[in-house]
Structure formats: C-alpha cells, structure tokens
Design a protein around this motif. Structure first.
Motif, PDB file in Angstrom:
ATOM      1  N   ASP A   1      37.859  54.842  57.341  1.00 25.89           N
ATOM      2  CA  ASP A   1      37.464  54.295  56.041  1.00 25.89           C
ATOM      3  C   ASP A   1      38.686  53.823  55.258  1.00 25.89           C
ATOM      4  O   ASP A   1      38.712  53.843  54.034  1.00 25.89           O
ATOM      5  CB  ASP A   1      36.684  55.332  55.226  1.00 25.89           C
ATOM      6  N   THR A   2      39.710  53.421  55.991  1.00 27.12           N
ATOM      7  CA  THR A   2      40.904  52.873  55.355  1.00 27.12           C
ATOM      8  C   THR A   2      41.023  51.405  55.730  1.00 27.12           C
ATOM      9  O   THR A   2      40.285  50.892  56.552  1.00 27.12           O
ATOM     10  CB  THR A   2      42.160  53.627  55.812  1.00 27.12           C
ATOM     11  N   GLY A   3      41.960  50.761  55.134  1.00 24.33           N
ATOM     12  CA  GLY A   3      42.153  49.343  55.412  1.00 24.33           C
ATOM     13  C   GLY A   3      41.978  48.528  54.154  1.00 24.33           C
ATOM     14  O   GLY A   3      41.754  49.053  53.055  1.00 24.33           O
ATOM     15  N   MET A   4      42.078  47.236  54.310  1.00 25.67           N
ATOM     16  CA  MET A   4      41.979  46.353  53.158  1.00 25.67           C
ATOM     17  C   MET A   4      40.556  46.303  52.613  1.00 25.67           C
ATOM     18  O   MET A   4      39.578  46.405  53.358  1.00 25.67           O
ATOM     19  CB  MET A   4      42.458  44.951  53.531  1.00 25.67           C
ATOM     20  N   ALA A   5      40.441  46.153  51.306  1.00 26.80           N
ATOM     21  CA  ALA A   5      39.140  46.057  50.636  1.00 26.80           C
ATOM     22  C   ALA A   5      38.802  44.582  50.451  1.00 26.80           C
ATOM     23  O   ALA A   5      39.570  43.841  49.819  1.00 26.80           O
ATOM     24  CB  ALA A   5      39.167  46.783  49.301  1.00 26.80           C
ATOM     25  N   VAL A   6      37.667  44.151  51.003  1.00 29.94           N
ATOM     26  CA  VAL A   6      37.282  42.740  50.965  1.00 29.94           C
ATOM     27  C   VAL A   6      35.864  42.622  50.417  1.00 29.94           C
ATOM     28  O   VAL A   6      34.953  43.315  50.880  1.00 29.94           O
ATOM     29  CB  VAL A   6      37.363  42.099  52.364  1.00 29.94           C
TER      30      VAL A   6
ATOM     31  N   LEU B   1      34.541  47.077  53.120  1.00 25.99           N
ATOM     32  CA  LEU B   1      33.978  45.757  52.868  1.00 25.99           C
ATOM     33  C   LEU B   1      32.634  45.931  52.171  1.00 25.99           C
ATOM     34  O   LEU B   1      31.901  46.884  52.448  1.00 25.99           O
ATOM     35  CB  LEU B   1      33.790  44.966  54.161  1.00 25.99           C
ATOM     36  N   ALA B   2      32.301  45.016  51.291  1.00 28.57           N
ATOM     37  CA  ALA B   2      31.048  45.100  50.553  1.00 28.57           C
ATOM     38  C   ALA B   2      30.510  43.697  50.322  1.00 28.57           C
ATOM     39  O   ALA B   2      31.279  42.742  50.134  1.00 28.57           O
ATOM     40  CB  ALA B   2      31.249  45.814  49.218  1.00 28.57           C
ATOM     41  N   LEU B   3      29.180  43.591  50.362  1.00 33.21           N
ATOM     42  CA  LEU B   3      28.534  42.323  50.036  1.00 33.21           C
ATOM     43  C   LEU B   3      28.471  42.155  48.522  1.00 33.21           C
ATOM     44  O   LEU B   3      28.229  43.119  47.785  1.00 33.21           O
ATOM     45  CB  LEU B   3      27.120  42.272  50.618  1.00 33.21           C
ATOM     46  N   ALA B   4      28.690  40.944  48.061  1.00 33.64           N
ATOM     47  CA  ALA B   4      28.589  40.654  46.637  1.00 33.64           C
ATOM     48  C   ALA B   4      27.124  40.652  46.214  1.00 33.64           C
ATOM     49  O   ALA B   4      26.253  40.237  46.986  1.00 33.64           O
ATOM     50  CB  ALA B   4      29.234  39.303  46.335  1.00 33.64           C
ATOM     51  N   PRO B   5      26.830  41.153  45.007  1.00 31.39           N
ATOM     52  CA  PRO B   5      27.764  41.730  44.026  1.00 31.39           C
ATOM     53  C   PRO B   5      28.112  43.170  44.380  1.00 31.39           C
ATOM     54  O   PRO B   5      27.232  43.938  44.776  1.00 31.39           O
ATOM     55  CB  PRO B   5      26.989  41.641  42.718  1.00 31.39           C
ATOM     56  N   ALA B   6      29.378  43.529  44.225  1.00 37.31           N
ATOM     57  CA  ALA B   6      29.836  44.866  44.582  1.00 37.31           C
ATOM     58  C   ALA B   6      29.524  45.848  43.456  1.00 37.31           C
ATOM     59  O   ALA B   6      29.282  45.473  42.307  1.00 37.31           O
ATOM     60  CB  ALA B   6      31.333  44.856  44.851  1.00 37.31           C
ATOM     61  N   ALA B   7      29.509  47.120  43.822  1.00 38.89           N
ATOM     62  CA  ALA B   7      29.275  48.167  42.837  1.00 38.89           C
ATOM     63  C   ALA B   7      30.460  48.245  41.872  1.00 38.89           C
ATOM     64  O   ALA B   7      31.586  47.882  42.234  1.00 38.89           O
ATOM     65  CB  ALA B   7      29.075  49.510  43.538  1.00 38.89           C
ATOM     66  N   PRO B   8      30.228  48.721  40.654  1.00 40.15           N
ATOM     67  CA  PRO B   8      31.346  48.860  39.708  1.00 40.15           C
ATOM     68  C   PRO B   8      32.427  49.767  40.279  1.00 40.15           C
ATOM     69  O   PRO B   8      32.151  50.761  40.935  1.00 40.15           O
ATOM     70  CB  PRO B   8      30.678  49.490  38.470  1.00 40.15           C
ATOM     71  N   GLY B   9      33.655  49.403  40.025  1.00 39.27           N
ATOM     72  CA  GLY B   9      34.771  50.199  40.520  1.00 39.27           C
ATOM     73  C   GLY B   9      35.314  49.755  41.853  1.00 39.27           C
ATOM     74  O   GLY B   9      36.300  50.318  42.328  1.00 39.27           O
ATOM     75  N   PHE B  10      34.692  48.763  42.478  1.00 40.68           N
ATOM     76  CA  PHE B  10      35.186  48.267  43.766  1.00 40.68           C
ATOM     77  C   PHE B  10      36.275  47.242  43.494  1.00 40.68           C
ATOM     78  O   PHE B  10      36.013  46.154  42.984  1.00 40.68           O
ATOM     79  CB  PHE B  10      34.056  47.635  44.573  1.00 40.68           C
ATOM     80  N   ASN B  11      37.503  47.578  43.822  1.00 39.77           N
ATOM     81  CA  ASN B  11      38.649  46.696  43.595  1.00 39.77           C
ATOM     82  C   ASN B  11      39.012  46.023  44.910  1.00 39.77           C
ATOM     83  O   ASN B  11      39.558  46.665  45.811  1.00 39.77           O
ATOM     84  CB  ASN B  11      39.830  47.490  43.041  1.00 39.77           C
ATOM     85  N   ALA B  12      38.695  44.759  45.019  1.00 43.24           N
ATOM     86  CA  ALA B  12      38.899  44.028  46.271  1.00 43.24           C
ATOM     87  C   ALA B  12      40.315  43.486  46.350  1.00 43.24           C
ATOM     88  O   ALA B  12      40.876  43.003  45.356  1.00 43.24           O
ATOM     89  CB  ALA B  12      37.891  42.889  46.380  1.00 43.24           C
TER      90      ALA B  12
ATOM     91  N   ASP C   1      42.466  35.891  45.939  1.00 47.03           N
ATOM     92  CA  ASP C   1      43.275  37.101  46.057  1.00 47.03           C
ATOM     93  C   ASP C   1      42.803  38.137  45.049  1.00 47.03           C
ATOM     94  O   ASP C   1      41.805  37.942  44.346  1.00 47.03           O
ATOM     95  CB  ASP C   1      44.760  36.784  45.888  1.00 47.03           C
ATOM     96  N   ARG C   2      43.514  39.255  44.957  1.00 46.37           N
ATOM     97  CA  ARG C   2      43.093  40.363  44.088  1.00 46.37           C
ATOM     98  C   ARG C   2      43.135  39.993  42.613  1.00 46.37           C
ATOM     99  O   ARG C   2      42.507  40.656  41.788  1.00 46.37           O
ATOM    100  CB  ARG C   2      43.966  41.593  44.349  1.00 46.37           C
ATOM    101  N   ASN C   3      43.835  38.912  42.283  1.00 53.23           N
ATOM    102  CA  ASN C   3      43.906  38.456  40.901  1.00 53.23           C
ATOM    103  C   ASN C   3      42.897  37.359  40.594  1.00 53.23           C
ATOM    104  O   ASN C   3      42.896  36.804  39.502  1.00 53.23           O
ATOM    105  CB  ASN C   3      45.320  37.954  40.589  1.00 53.23           C
ATOM    106  N   GLY C   4      42.027  37.048  41.575  1.00 50.62           N
ATOM    107  CA  GLY C   4      41.019  36.009  41.359  1.00 50.62           C
ATOM    108  C   GLY C   4      41.549  34.599  41.509  1.00 50.62           C
ATOM    109  O   GLY C   4      40.844  33.640  41.173  1.00 50.62           O
ATOM    110  N   GLN C   5      42.757  34.453  42.045  1.00 56.30           N
ATOM    111  CA  GLN C   5      43.334  33.126  42.222  1.00 56.30           C
ATOM    112  C   GLN C   5      42.916  32.551  43.579  1.00 56.30           C
ATOM    113  O   GLN C   5      42.923  33.258  44.590  1.00 56.30           O
ATOM    114  CB  GLN C   5      44.865  33.197  42.137  1.00 56.30           C
ATOM    115  N   LEU C   6      42.548  31.270  43.589  1.00 53.74           N
ATOM    116  CA  LEU C   6      42.168  30.594  44.835  1.00 53.74           C
ATOM    117  C   LEU C   6      43.391  30.435  45.727  1.00 53.74           C
ATOM    118  O   LEU C   6      44.391  29.834  45.327  1.00 53.74           O
ATOM    119  CB  LEU C   6      41.551  29.224  44.529  1.00 53.74           C
TER     120      LEU C   6
END
Length: 240
Positions: A44-49, A107-118, A147-152
C-alpha cells in the motif's frame, strides 16, 4: 360430454405457443473488458495518483455492443450486451492497469475522498472505442496530466488500432488490448511527474576569513635630544 369453449381453447393455444418460444429463446451473451496479465499490487505504498475524470463518447454509454460497418456506421449487435456497461468497464480497467504498472495501491477514481493528496492526476477523454466484423478495433483518446500543484505537465492525442479475427469475443479482446496499451503509455508518462523530488541540500556556506590584527608599530621616534656629558677639565689647582 365435455364442451370446450372457443375462448378457452384460444387461451390454451396461446400459452402453449408462448412456452415453446421461451424454450427456444437463447440467452444473450454478456461481455466484459479483459484486464490481461494485470496483478493487484500487494504493497500500500507508492505514488498517489487520481485517475479521472474519465469522459467517454455518448455512443459508448449503452448496453448494446456496437459494430462498426465498412461504411463507417454503427449497428447494435442483437446477440450481445455489455455486462456492466462499457463506460464502467473502462473506469475499472484503467484503475487496475495503472495500479499494476505503477506498483501502487494508492490510486483512486475521481472524485476522490477528502484528504486524498495526489502526486499526479490523469484526466482522460475517450472519443472512440469500437470494432466490427471486418473492421479493426480502434481507440482514439486524449490525456492530460497534472502534477501535485494542479499544473498541466503533459497533454497528448492518441490513436491506436488492434487487429482481430472477426467474432465478437475476439473484438472485445482487441478492445481490451487497446486499453492495456493506453495504460502502459500513461504509466510511463506519469512516473516522472509523480515522483517526489527531494530538496537538494545547499552546500555549507564558508565563513569569511577573519582579518588578523596587524602588530602595532612602535611610535615614530621624535627628534633626538643630545645628552649632556660631563666635561673633564685638566686644570691644576695651586694652593698657597
């Protein structure tokens, strides 16, 4: 003597005929997209997407399995249906494929639950995914990566083809292969965006050298004053 009324005879005949038609009716086969060799990650580790939103063309939102004709038209196959809807299958397959290829359960399908930092977000639009008895399976799509800052960070148009033998089962397999190829390319594009870049430590600043105090020079000597020395007089003194 038993008298059979015409109305009763008619009802009996209709029931017998309807029963025979039900017995002769074949069940409609249901199809689902294939996930191929995808394996669910155990860690359950790895990048959050964040996967999605995934938009599909309106014609892909029906239960009928559509067949592309040589003239470009689409005809619903009367003997086939999607088990849970093609749009829903696409969502689930993209989620599984990306989780497997990125080796991450985060990984989570949009919309993600609150607190999910991708660490990254995939926005996907599929405008075509179909095939026909004599037509190859074709996928046309566009992805955008944030990216994590919402930049394309990346945007790309995709068109893929996959040949098949003709039967519906082979067509579904070919469409599944196209989605697997799309997920493979997406995973390669996501990795450099989602990797957390560790800050590079600044080199230690060198302290400025401390200026050494110059030794004090003795005060400059003033004009030298001559020293009075006793003068010897060689004089004889006579006493009377």
């Amino acid at each position: 003597m038993t008298v059979v009324r015409p109305l009763a005879l008619l009802l009996t005949t209709l029931l017998v005929l309807s029963g025979c038609s039900l017995l002769q009716q074949k069940p409609v086969p249901l199809y689902q997209l294939d996930s191929g060799d995808a394996v669910t990650p155990t860690k359950d580790t790895g990048m959050a997407v964040l996967v999605g939103p995934i938009s599909v063309a309106d014609y892909l939102r029906q239960q009928h399995l559509l067949q592309r004709q040589p003239d470009g038209s689409l005809v619903a196959a009367p003997e086939a249906r999607w088990a849970s809807g093609l749009a829903n299958d696409i969502d689930q397959q993209m989620l599984r494929q990306l989780a497997w290829r990125l080796e991450s359960q985060r990984l989570a399908l949009a919309p993600a639950a609150p607190g999910f930092n991708a660490d990254a977000q995939v926005m996907l639009t599929i405008t075509r995914l179909d095939s026909g008895p004599t037509q190859p399976a074709i996928l046309e799509a566009q992805w955008r990566l944030l990216d994590r800052n919402g930049q394309l960070r990346d945007s790309r148009l995709i068109r893929m083809e996959e040949a098949h033998g003709g039967p519906l089962a082979e067509q579904v397999k070919a469409q599944s292969a196209l989605l697997q190829r799309l997920a493979a390319e997406l995973a390669v594009a996501i990795q450099p965006i989602a990797v957390v870049e560790e800050p590079v430590p600044e080199p230690p600043r060198k302290k400025p050298p401390v200026a050494k105090a110059k030794p004090q020079e003795p005060p400059a000597a003033g004009p030298r004053i001559p020293v009075a020395e006793p003068i010897k007089i060689d004089t004889e003194v006579f006493r009377f």
